[in-house]
Write an enzyme that holds these catalytic residues in place. Structure first.
Site, short mmCIF file in Angstrom:
data_model
loop_
_atom_site.label_atom_id
_atom_site.label_comp_id
_atom_site.label_asym_id
_atom_site.label_seq_id
_atom_site.Cartn_x
_atom_site.Cartn_y
_atom_site.Cartn_z
N ASP A 292 10.48 1.32 8.63
CA ASP A 292 10.75 0.65 7.35
C ASP A 292 10.63 -0.85 7.56
OD1 ASP A 292 11.53 0.31 4.65
OD2 ASP A 292 13.63 0.08 5.22
N TYR A 468 12.48 -1.24 1.06
CA TYR A 468 12.22 0.08 0.47
C TYR A 468 10.81 0.59 0.78
CZ TYR A 468 16.02 -2.02 -2.28
OH TYR A 468 17.15 -2.70 -2.68
N HIS A 469 10.44 0.57 2.06
CA HIS A 469 9.13 1.07 2.49
C HIS A 469 9.26 2.14 3.58
CE1 HIS A 469 7.32 -3.12 1.28
NE2 HIS A 469 7.59 -2.36 0.22
N PRO A 470 10.05 3.19 3.38
CA PRO A 470 10.17 4.20 4.44
C PRO A 470 8.86 4.95 4.65
CG PRO A 470 11.25 4.96 2.43
CD PRO A 470 10.87 3.53 2.19
#
Length: 531
Positions: A292, A468-470
């Site tokens: 992330d 918020y980039h899993p």
């Protein structure tokens, strides 16, 4: 009920796959989405993410486990639970990453995923208002637009960054990423262009496409090593099944896709047994390789008004709403950030390793409301973290959220890169013309010594949050921890693919929505070729 293809998750990739596969009227496609239709009006207004993030009707509202890298803090991980998935909630920023990201995927054994392979897919998806060129398309379903709002504080940041020695770049998705400039957005005429708007809305009347909302998939169904369909819980809470004559495609995202695999008995056998699930096929990498982008959000108080002031009174809010209603312009067209920069922390790195998001407002988090003073935000994130986390089950009940262990800042390189990124941000703030607009270094305060790396890192551990980039939890490759092959087929079983950001072997150097849509385009091509 049977269909040819079942797509699980109507997010950024799933909407694309549903569109492309249902183009053939002889093929029946069913798209299952755990959340509701995208009827909430705030979804379609760009700045509406202030209202939709942390709203449990359209957001899964995940939260991480307490993380040692964040000094034991647990942080929010919003994910879209609605038609369009996270593309209906996100900050609308259109970023592809670097060509080297995809060339590394190819070098890791993933044939067909190099930059020369994926650039045509990005162009096919894109309808860029700047027109078509060697790097952009203008005939695709996904509208990409320039900003419809400017603010002096963001212009001052871009100018100050250039004064500090960083070049201006008019197109970070073009020939090269490095430099400072302004974001482009996934909007059309001042409205959000989510994956559902771009890929589903124009084809809703196709007789061979069945879109089912409020349908949370609980597991895939198997006959030996072949996937035959899925089981899901409908709006009334009843368990339903649907057969797939050809394939099931998981597009649930980096949390839900590995969760569904594990609930289906596909994963690390010991972990599955610990959670009361009978192992069906050993795939030890499911849920691992989690990556992330962690962002340190610096806030500076200003000696002139910012958006914080513009939205404070009901009268000014009414003026903003009227401007949007009449002209589709003004603050309600704003994305999560206006200005950006892709910079290097050290001269020996080949490509930028940090990214800036600059916002003419400040808040503790989206959805929390702006601060009661004039301020702007300069957030910085490390683009290619070495740290790897994992998604783990918390029992066999599909309604129980899995445990998210990001393991942020668990390597020396990650710590050094984020620390240097914070220092670069503070140095830019001390250059004109930005320096003349700053009244106070608020977070961190000016009392934090610029040359104290240990104190800067500790501040970052205490204040950083996810951007918020899993990604990465169903890794693509052919090594022992890979979950899918280069054609996105789950290793060791037939009739099952994964198409979302979970397949990334390494996170891309930028925001993840555009790559997720590209992955959907690629998956559709692969399915059609194999059919």
């Amino acid at each position: 009920m049977d269909t040819d293809y079942v797509i699980v998750g109507a997010g950024s990739a799933g909407c694309v796959v549903a569109n492309r596969l249902s183009k053939d009227p002889k093929v029946r496609v069913t798209l299952l989405e755990a959340g509701p239709p995208d009827r909430n009006p705030w979804i379609h207004i760009p700045v509406g993410y202030f209202k939709t993030m942390h709203n449990p009707t359209v957001d899964w509202c995940y939260k991480t486990e307490p993380d040692p890298g964040l000094n034991g803090r647990a942080i929010d991980w919003p994910r879209g639970k609605v038609l369009g998935g996270s593309s209906s909630l996100n900050g609308l920023l259109y970023v592809r990453g670097q060509p080297q990201d995809y060339d590394r995927w190819r070098q890791m054994g993933n044939t067909g995923w190099g930059w020369d392979d994926v650039l045509p897919l990005f162009k096919r998806a894109e309808n860029n208002e700047r027109g078509a060129d060697a790097y952009h398309g203008d005939a695709g379903p996904l509208s990409v637009s320039n900003m419809r709002i400017q603010r002096p504080i963001c212009d001052a940041w871009v100018a100050a960054a250039q004064t500090a020695g960083y070049p201006f770049n008019p197109d970070y998705n073009g020939e090269g990423q490095e430099g400072v400039g302004y974001f482009q957005l996934t909007t059309r005429n001042g409205r959000r262009c989510s994956a559902a708007v771009a890929y589903l809305r124009p084809i809703r009347d196709r007789k061979n496409l069945n879109i089912v909302t409020h349908a949370q998939v609980t597991r895939v169904l198997m006959d030996g090593k072949r996937v035959t369909g899925v089981e899901y819980r409908d709006k009334r809470g009843q368990i339903q099944t649907i057969g797939a004559n050809r394939e099931v495609i998981l597009s649930g995202g980096a949390i839900n896709s590995p969760q569904i695999l594990m609930l289906s008995g596909l994963g690390d056998p010991e972990h599955l047994k610990e959670n009361g699930i009978t192992p069906h096929h050993a795939l030890p990498g499911v849920g691992r390789n989690l990556q992330d982008h962690l962002q340190a959000r610096l806030v500076f108080k200003c000696n002139e008004p910012t958006l914080n002031d513009e939205v404070r009174s009901y009268a000014s809010q009414a003026r903003i709403a009227l401007k949007y209603a009449l002209f589709r312009a003004g603050p309600m067209t704003m994305a999560a950030s206006l200005a950006t920069g892709f910079l290097k922390t050290r001269p020996d790195v080949e490509t930028p390793d940090i990214q800036f998001h600059v916002q003419p407002w400040s808040a503790d988090s989206p959805g929390a409301g702006v601060h009661p003073f004039s301020a702007f935000t300069m957030s910085v994130c490390q683009l290619r973290p070495e740290s790897r986390g994992e998604i783990r089950l918390d029992g066999p009940d599909p309604k129980t959220y899995p445990k998210i262990h990001p393991h942020y800042l668990s390597t020396d390189l990650d710590c050094r890169t984020l620390t240097e990124g914070v220092k670069i941000a503070r140095r830019i703030a001390r250059h004109a013309p930005l320096s003349t607009k700053i009244a106070e270094e608020f977070r961190p305060s000016a009392d934090l010594p610029m040359d104290d790396d240990a104190a800067t890192l500790d501040w970052a551990r205490n204040h950083s949050v996810s951007i918020y980039h899993p990604t990465g939890t169903c890794k693509m490759g052919d090594d022992p921890n890979a979950v899918v092959d280069a054609r996105l087929r789950v290793h060791g079983v037939t009739g099952l693919r994964v198409a979302d950001c979970s397949i990334m072997p390494e996170i891309v150097s930028g925001n993840t929505n555009a790559p997720a849509i590209m992955i959907g385009e690629k998956c559709a091509d692969l399915v059609l070729e194999d059919a």
